[in-house]
Design an enzyme around this catalytic site. Structure first.
Site, PDB file in Angstrom:
ATOM      1  N   GLY A  68      -1.782   1.063  -5.054  1.00  0.00           N
ATOM      2  CA  GLY A  68      -1.156   2.221  -5.682  1.00  0.00           C
ATOM      3  C   GLY A  68      -1.097   2.134  -7.190  1.00  0.00           C
TER       4      GLY A  68
ATOM      5  N   LEU B  33      -6.459   5.175   0.764  1.00  0.00           N
ATOM      6  CA  LEU B  33      -6.390   4.754  -0.635  1.00  0.00           C
ATOM      7  C   LEU B  33      -6.286   3.237  -0.806  1.00  0.00           C
ATOM      8  CD1 LEU B  33      -6.135   5.745  -3.591  1.00  0.00           C
ATOM      9  CD2 LEU B  33      -3.664   5.690  -3.276  1.00  0.00           C
ATOM     10  N   ASP B  34      -7.139   2.659  -1.615  1.00  0.00           N
ATOM     11  CA  ASP B  34      -7.132   1.226  -1.940  1.00  0.00           C
ATOM     12  C   ASP B  34      -7.348   0.331  -0.717  1.00  0.00           C
ATOM     13  OD1 ASP B  34      -6.598   1.946  -4.558  1.00  0.00           O
ATOM     14  OD2 ASP B  34      -4.441   1.632  -4.379  1.00  0.00           O
ATOM     15  N   ALA B  35      -7.805   0.924   0.394  1.00  0.00           N
ATOM     16  CA  ALA B  35      -7.992   0.113   1.595  1.00  0.00           C
ATOM     17  C   ALA B  35      -9.453   0.014   2.020  1.00  0.00           C
ATOM     18  CB  ALA B  35      -7.151   0.668   2.740  1.00  0.00           C
TER      19      ALA B  35
END
Lengths: 277, 277, 277, 277
Positions: C194, C220-222
């Site tokens: 995040g 997101l971000d994964a």
């Protein structure tokens, strides 16, 4: 500042600043036990300081430094140092420096670029930096270095950065800028001094390669080391791979060395650099 | 020592030491600008110091610390701290610590080992360290922790090291040794808190794994971080490879954390550890 | 290529190439034991290869891939991939990429830059790259993403690089370029997902910070991690220092991720990236 | 295996294994373009393999290796190599190795420890390893090395590890165990060859120190490098600090080199070590 170590130095210096109404915002000291030498970097706010700015050096010398046979320098953070950028055909370090300059990452002014090639000409023009194309050969070295020194003087250059400049500076040239010329060498010195370090690293079959940012002295690749870093390599890396991986290292290590210099974090004594945090 | 930042602290403390004939051999200070907090670690020689050793604390509190609402500790280098070693079946960290102990690498005494398994029994006997086999279950935790605390008290333990102890300490237990229990967690916190971090790292496909040495607080894996390090991994590493590579990291990171603690390099405030050089 | 593991795959594929007079110049294979999945990257010279270039895919599918339920791709090294560069006001990664592009470091073409800010406009013009200033707000996101997709299609873009783009792409957008959008996240994922990871890192008092280059997925971000690296920090580093040190990491890690992608070194399965050497 | 590179090697070898009903579980190949040399490491399951175990070498030589002027070795994973441990007064590497041995971390047997000092005697006895105290002086070197060789022969030693042994082996001794004697040197070779590298590193003011695990050849510190790693240092580190930090590096680097050797990951050619993953 640095001087032979003895009792009371920290006390007397902090007292000098405090009693004259200075606010210490940073203090780092180091004693080299083997050499019995005291090093300190101290930063204070001038706002409300009793001694006028242009008298501080005189007072400090008289009241403190003289008593300790101290070697010292004072810098004011509102002064923006002037840097000359020396480069060649290999532009990766130069591009990296100019990108940071463009982004305002550093407190520095770059009024001039000097190169024995013309690769940097276009970007210099775009960034409104003066560009001097000075081709050095065996025969004209003295003359061309004299011309370079003249340029540096004209632009009131504080320090030089050799961003893969690939030319050896004469002792005479270097003596004009002691601990003020930063070079990037593409190996973890003292391994692989001299030319073609990646080729030598490949031949030796090393598992790490490195880069070294250092001040230039008359002794090639033997000046005080400011910063080093490494990257792992393995048998599957060809010489070209080492060169490619090394380029990234060179950029980062040179940038860190410049940053430390610009922030007055470096104290040199006995060919070794104390680099404060 | 740490306290709200204000002018003159360094001056007054160095003056206090210097005027009483102490020789400062090390000084490191740090100001946390965001929290406006001043931190300092200062080391001086007592040889010839005017204030008797057993009065220094009192004088320092009265003359200096009180004025600055300071939180501080004083340690004497001739005191050898007593460490309790907690371990389990996974003995690599314990072996590493005991090897260093045997080699006299650290200024520490280890009078007792506590474990919920018997793997450490033989080496404890060989090294003439008392061994307590205390099996903790869900049902007897309170009782067994009370017994452990009794043992720690009996041996006059200064601090505890959890060398892969694999048990969660109760808040009550931890409160007896604030910032005096060092744990090693096998990930770069805050990534992969909790159990089986190597399995989680494998699942996530990370390219680096890490280890974290930290003080234990009531909040699991959230205590002040003392030291971290990492190692690169890649797709060809199985979970077993991660565990194997991680073990070496754990040993080194835990040892560095213990070294910093033993040398009184750590100052904790607001759940963050300032680790001086 | 990847497929369920079974006997004879390597033999059959190398035989297919060898018997058709191909010269294998690189072969790397990997078996994920836990998932029982076989991965291989193989590179051979087409010079003298019996099967015409435009028939290789068909023959390979028919004679090999079908039998193993293989998922695979073929690339020809004389194809220069087309990359779209997405950026914002934070230009350090974009400058680094464009410097490499200018120096011819990569086998890539960058026909277009897309940004929600105008910082990249001048350099785009200087480098003769088309620049599209597309301002995305909460209200116009769908419309603007449609416009972006149109641009990507028009320039026949092979893959996108988010060089500190700072916008979250919609699932719809991402689904057009599976494993073809590379993002740089300024932490060692999965720590500090995040926004504002440096602030979070500072708060937590970590001793290392990192950066992660990954493919963008709807989560997101994964997405699959391609490359990570870290740098040590300490208590004396302010949030600004973390940001400054992190910028260098971000540049290098993103560049390495792009390099691996460009050289077809990456195979993604189950949200994990196998990155061959 | 390694041989001059040519077409079809991978195909023929994988065919040989596959057609005889062997299941390849690992294959890594590498071509040194500069030297035009092909390297491969291949691992397969013997379960169900058509060729009897004691005939594999003969068949492989006849059907494959001969045609390619190949140099190769075959190892069976059920064979537990025998290692001789050479040490001195500096026991940190030896303790680390013995801890791993005790924990069953490696597939190895250590039947004997040889030392010119008696520090290892007690732990050898505790671990039921034979200990030979052999004091080498200038005058008795030939005789004592002959005695050592006799011991190595008696215990059927496969390879030797010099864990800070601090003695220079004669060429004659080394020639008995080509690429079978692993040494740890306390610098990142080729920097700081010879004695007292930490002192030399301190003098030079380097910012990183390293350690190198390598095979011993007749040329001191110039043998094939298996593994290297480094740690950052700074001006505040005294020579004692470098030695302390270096010890941890030495342990880890030597252990990794032993691990690679034990798992038959190393192929040496032209004084360079190919270390497969």
């Amino acid at each position: 500042m640095h001087c032979p170590d003895q009792r009371g130095i920290v006390t007397n210096i902090t007292k000098f600043i405090h009693e004259n109404n200075g606010n210490i915002i940073n203090l780092e000291q180091h004693v080299d036990r083997d050499g019995n030498r005291f090093f300190m970097r101290i930063e204070w706010e001038l706002n409300g300081f009793n001694i006028p700015k242009d008298k501080i050096a005189e007072y400090f010398e008289t009241l403190i430094a003289k008593n300790y046979q101290m070697r010292w320098r004072i810098y004011f953070s509102d002064h923006k140092p002037k840097m000359a950028l020396f480069c060649s055909k290999q532009m990766h370090c130069a591009y990296d420096i100019l990108s940071r300059y463009h982004a305002g990452e550093w407190n520095v002014e770059i009024p001039v670029i000097i190169s024995n090639h013309e690769e940097a000409k276009v970007i210099a023009r775009q960034m409104k930096i003066d560009f001097h194309h000075i081709v050095i050969t065996k025969d004209n070295k003295d003359e061309m270095e004299a011309k370079q020194l003249e340029i540096l003087k004209k632009y009131e250059i504080d320090f030089c950065v050799l961003a893969k400049y690939m030319q050896i500076l004469s002792d005479g040239f270097v003596s004009n800028y002691p601990n003020k010329i930063i070079n990037i060498h593409h190996s973890f010195l003292p391994a692989f001094v001299g030319a073609k370090p990646y080729h030598a690293a490949f031949e030796r079959g090393v598992k790490i390669i490195g880069a070294t940012g250092h001040y230039v002295t008359s002794d090639l690749d033997a000046g005080p080391i400011i910063e080093q870093d490494i990257i792992r390599v393995n048998h599957s890396d060809s010489i070209e791979d080492l060169i490619r991986k090394g380029k990234d290292l060179e950029k980062i290590v040179l940038a860190r060395a410049i940053y430390s210099h610009l922030n007055r974090k470096i104290s040199v004594y006995n060919n070794r650099a104390v680099v404060f945090r």
